[in-house]
Design a protein around this motif. Structure first.
Motif, PDB file in Angstrom:
ATOM      1  N   GLY A 114       0.832  -1.172  -0.171  1.00 10.58           N
ATOM      2  CA  GLY A 114      -0.029   0.067  -0.216  1.00 10.58           C
ATOM      3  C   GLY A 114       0.882   1.473  -0.027  1.00 10.58           C
ATOM      4  O   GLY A 114       2.202   1.159  -0.147  1.00 10.58           O
ATOM      5  N   PHE A 115       0.201   2.337  -0.016  1.00  6.56           N
ATOM      6  CA  PHE A 115       0.910   3.450  -0.031  1.00  6.56           C
ATOM      7  C   PHE A 115       0.633   4.414   1.447  1.00  6.56           C
ATOM      8  O   PHE A 115      -0.672   4.437   1.765  1.00  6.56           O
ATOM      9  CB  PHE A 115       0.508   4.793  -1.141  1.00  6.56           C
ATOM     10  CG  PHE A 115       0.910   3.917  -2.590  1.00  6.56           C
ATOM     11  CD1 PHE A 115       2.497   4.451  -2.959  1.00  6.56           C
ATOM     12  CD2 PHE A 115       0.553   3.117  -3.105  1.00  6.56           C
ATOM     13  CE1 PHE A 115       2.941   4.029  -4.089  1.00  6.56           C
ATOM     14  CE2 PHE A 115       0.884   2.634  -4.329  1.00  6.56           C
ATOM     15  CZ  PHE A 115       2.076   3.154  -5.003  1.00  6.56           C
ATOM     16  N   VAL A 116       1.538   5.217   1.960  1.00  5.24           N
ATOM     17  CA  VAL A 116       1.218   6.101   2.941  1.00  5.24           C
ATOM     18  C   VAL A 116       2.263   7.499   2.813  1.00  5.24           C
ATOM     19  O   VAL A 116       3.381   7.337   2.160  1.00  5.24           O
ATOM     20  CB  VAL A 116       1.805   5.363   4.337  1.00  5.24           C
ATOM     21  CG1 VAL A 116       3.436   5.343   4.026  1.00  5.24           C
ATOM     22  CG2 VAL A 116       1.443   6.046   5.565  1.00  5.24           C
ATOM     23  N   ILE A 117       1.602   8.586   3.221  1.00  5.15           N
ATOM     24  CA  ILE A 117       2.094   9.814   2.937  1.00  5.15           C
ATOM     25  C   ILE A 117       2.942  10.440   4.171  1.00  5.15           C
ATOM     26  O   ILE A 117       2.163  10.309   5.422  1.00  5.15           O
ATOM     27  CB  ILE A 117       1.147  10.920   2.403  1.00  5.15           C
ATOM     28  CG1 ILE A 117       0.522  10.652   1.115  1.00  5.15           C
ATOM     29  CG2 ILE A 117       1.783  12.335   2.398  1.00  5.15           C
ATOM     30  CD1 ILE A 117      -0.584  11.289   0.616  1.00  5.15           C
ATOM     31  N   LEU A 118       4.208  10.793   4.252  1.00  4.28           N
ATOM     32  CA  LEU A 118       4.835  11.289   5.569  1.00  4.28           C
ATOM     33  C   LEU A 118       4.626  12.928   5.105  1.00  4.28           C
ATOM     34  O   LEU A 118       5.200  13.603   4.047  1.00  4.28           O
ATOM     35  CB  LEU A 118       6.067  10.794   5.370  1.00  4.28           C
ATOM     36  CG  LEU A 118       6.601   9.611   5.384  1.00  4.28           C
ATOM     37  CD1 LEU A 118       8.229   9.357   5.332  1.00  4.28           C
ATOM     38  CD2 LEU A 118       5.986   8.934   6.784  1.00  4.28           C
ATOM     39  N   THR A 119       3.935  13.588   6.171  1.00  2.00           N
ATOM     40  CA  THR A 119       3.794  14.985   5.783  1.00  2.00           C
ATOM     41  C   THR A 119       4.445  15.725   7.215  1.00  2.00           C
ATOM     42  O   THR A 119       3.988  15.445   8.444  1.00  2.00           O
ATOM     43  CB  THR A 119       2.092  15.305   5.765  1.00  2.00           C
ATOM     44  OG1 THR A 119       2.150  16.710   5.797  1.00  2.00           O
ATOM     45  CG2 THR A 119       1.368  14.745   6.924  1.00  2.00           C
TER      46      THR A 119
END
Length: 527
Positions: A114-119
């Motif tokens: 899957g994908f995850v966003i680091l913000t």
């Protein structure tokens, strides 16, 4: 590497392997640094840790507030009083540590592929889709294909509590990552480690400075563990900062080597620092696994030859939840001792582990067994050769004291010192017997009031292998008439007898100053 380089006595007798381990007053010559926290902050548990062999207490400021740590420290002081065991205090800075902020504290499940966003937007809620972080420069530091680790991997080494991410793309300030393994992140703070990537943050952060100038000054910390030391300049800046804070000019700085950058500048860092901590958790992520042992051996050798204490971390992770270490971990502890480590640092094992006292006791027993087969003769020759000729006056006295003690089979070396330097030099040659360093306080004044120095010097030897400090009565100067020296010597000998290291008819080597001369003498005790 030829077998003649092994720092191991040959051959090890089978009988010694089969005989039971004996306990003594000094559980081991190798020191143990314990991190105090949720599972190890009561007076009762800390007393157990001190009796089991902990000689330095580490306070990790990457979590918990100063009030919490102060409460723990007050309990440590009470435990020191009741057990009569000295303990030094180490403050561990946060440094440029990247963290994921999970305000709700709810567990976050991430699925492979899957994908995850680091913000950097910390207002966002942490979820399986978005992880807010405490650093707005990550998008500028990483590129497609870079590796990032998140979670408690850095504490436990367990793949289910940590996630391995690969940078897919950078969108403005956000970093989009592919999830490489399924994991559940639990807790409110996870460490984030970008492998082999320079993070533009100061080594001593503003938060660190605030903690040092308040909590550190108030408690006169003995050691500052400087997290993520990357250059010698980091150590110089920290020392300059400490020098302006009252008594903290005496605090020793231990550079914590945690990444490739610190490794690259290791030699310069070693010159500046008072000691080195090899943070094998983070190094194990920054380096390929097959390189970790090489770095450990090279770094420990350099520290040993420079006569500066070397501390190894992350040795018995599995004891966080279990009463026994794995076979590999037990071997690892022994190898750290044979490689020349001064101290073993326990992190999660004592901080939030279920068996802090048993862990310290087990590590101490393994260290003691390894010390029995440490090839002192080979080590001594290597050190003398490295020092070269002509030797300095102090170096010559220290090596002579150790050689004499080994030749006459002395049960202990007693060293009178005011700065602690002579005792540390003797310990550098790794004698097979304990070194009792009798620290003679010095009277000093700042024009307004008189005070005694000596407490710092005594506690700071609690991290050096084989060195056991005693603080003498300040009325006895270090270089004085033979009568006062005799009375301090009697106190030291009585201490040795009471602790079971010295018996009647034993020989003892004494190193002291008489007038301007340094003297090594051998005495044989009567009944």
């Amino acid at each position: 590497m030829h077998s003649n380089h092994l720092l191991l006595e040959e051959p090890i007798r089978m009988a010694s392997i089969l005989e039971p381990s004996k306990s003594s007053f000094f559980p081991a010559m190798t020191k143990i640094v314990g991190t105090l926290g949720p599972k190890s902050r009561s007076v009762e548990v800390i007393s157990g840790c001190l009796k089991a062999g902990m000689s330095v207490a580490r306070f990790d400021f990457s979590w918990g507030n100063p009030e919490y740590h102060q409460g723990t420290l007050e309990n440590l002081k009470a435990a020191v009083k009741t057990t009569k065991k000295l303990c030094a205090v180490m403050l561990d800075t946060v440094g440029p540590e990247l963290q994921v902020v999970n305000k709700s504290g709810n567990p976050i499940s991430l699925l492979a592929d899957g994908f995850v966003i680091l913000t950097p937007d910390q207002e966002q809620e942490a979820s399986s889709k978005v992880l807010p972080i405490n650093f707005d420069g990550l998008s500028k530091a990483v590129k497609h294909g870079d590796t990032i680790f998140v979670g408690q991997y850095l504490f436990t080494g367990s793949e289910t509590t940590s996630v391995w991410l690969e940078v897919s793309e950078v969108k403005g300030n956000d970093v989009v990552c592919v999830i490489k393994n399924s994991a559940t992140l639990a807790g409110s703070l996870f460490t984030l480690h970008a492998s082999q990537i320079r993070i533009e943050l100061p080594t001593l952060s503003d938060k660190d400075k605030e903690v040092i100038s308040t909590w550190g000054v108030q408690n006169k910390i003995d050691f500052l563990s400087l997290s993520y030391t990357r250059h010698a300049e980091d150590v110089r800046n920290a020392r300059e900062y400490l020098s302006k804070l009252g008594d903290l000019y005496q605090t020793q700085i231990f550079a914590k080597i945690e990444n490739i950058e610190g490794l690259t500048h290791f030699d310069e860092i070693l010159q500046e620092a008072d000691g080195i901590i090899l943070s094998r958790g983070n190094l194990g992520i920054d380096l390929p696994p097959e390189k970790v042992f090489l770095f450990q051996k090279a770094a420990l050798y350099k520290c040993n030859m420079a006569g500066k204490p070397a501390v190894v971390t992350r040795v018995v992770d599995s004891m966080t939840d279990n009463l026994r270490p794995t076979r590999a971990e037990a071997t690892d502890v022994a190898n750290a001792v044979l490689d020349g480590s001064d101290a073993i640092l326990l992190g999660a094992e004592t901080l939030r582990g279920l068996y802090p006292i048993e862990t310290i006791s087990t590590v101490g027993k393994i260290c003691a067994e390894a010390e029995k087969v440490f090839n002192q003769d080979l080590y001594f020759k290597k050190t003398v050769k490295y020092v070269g000729e002509p030797m300095t006056h102090l170096e010559s006295i220290a090596s002579s004291a150790v050689r004499a003690a080994i030749k006459v089979k002395s049960s202990v070396i007693i060293c009178f010192t005011s700065s602690g330097r002579a005792a540390r030099l003797i310990a550098k040659y790794r004698p097979t017997m304990p070194v009792l360093s009798v620290v003679i306080p010095r009277l000093k004044t700042n024009q307004l009031k008189w005070s005694f120095s000596g407490a710092f010097e005594a506690r700071q030897s609690l991290i050096v292998r084989g060195l056991f400090p005693m603080l003498a009565d300040p009325r006895h100067p270090a270089e004085s008439t033979s009568a006062t020296n005799e009375s301090i010597l009697k106190v030291a000998l009585d201490h040795g007898k009471a602790s079971g290291v010295i018996k009647s008819h034993d020989r003892v080597v004494i190193c002291q100053k008489v007038g301007d001369a340094s003297v090594v003498k051998i005495i044989e005790l009567e009944d």
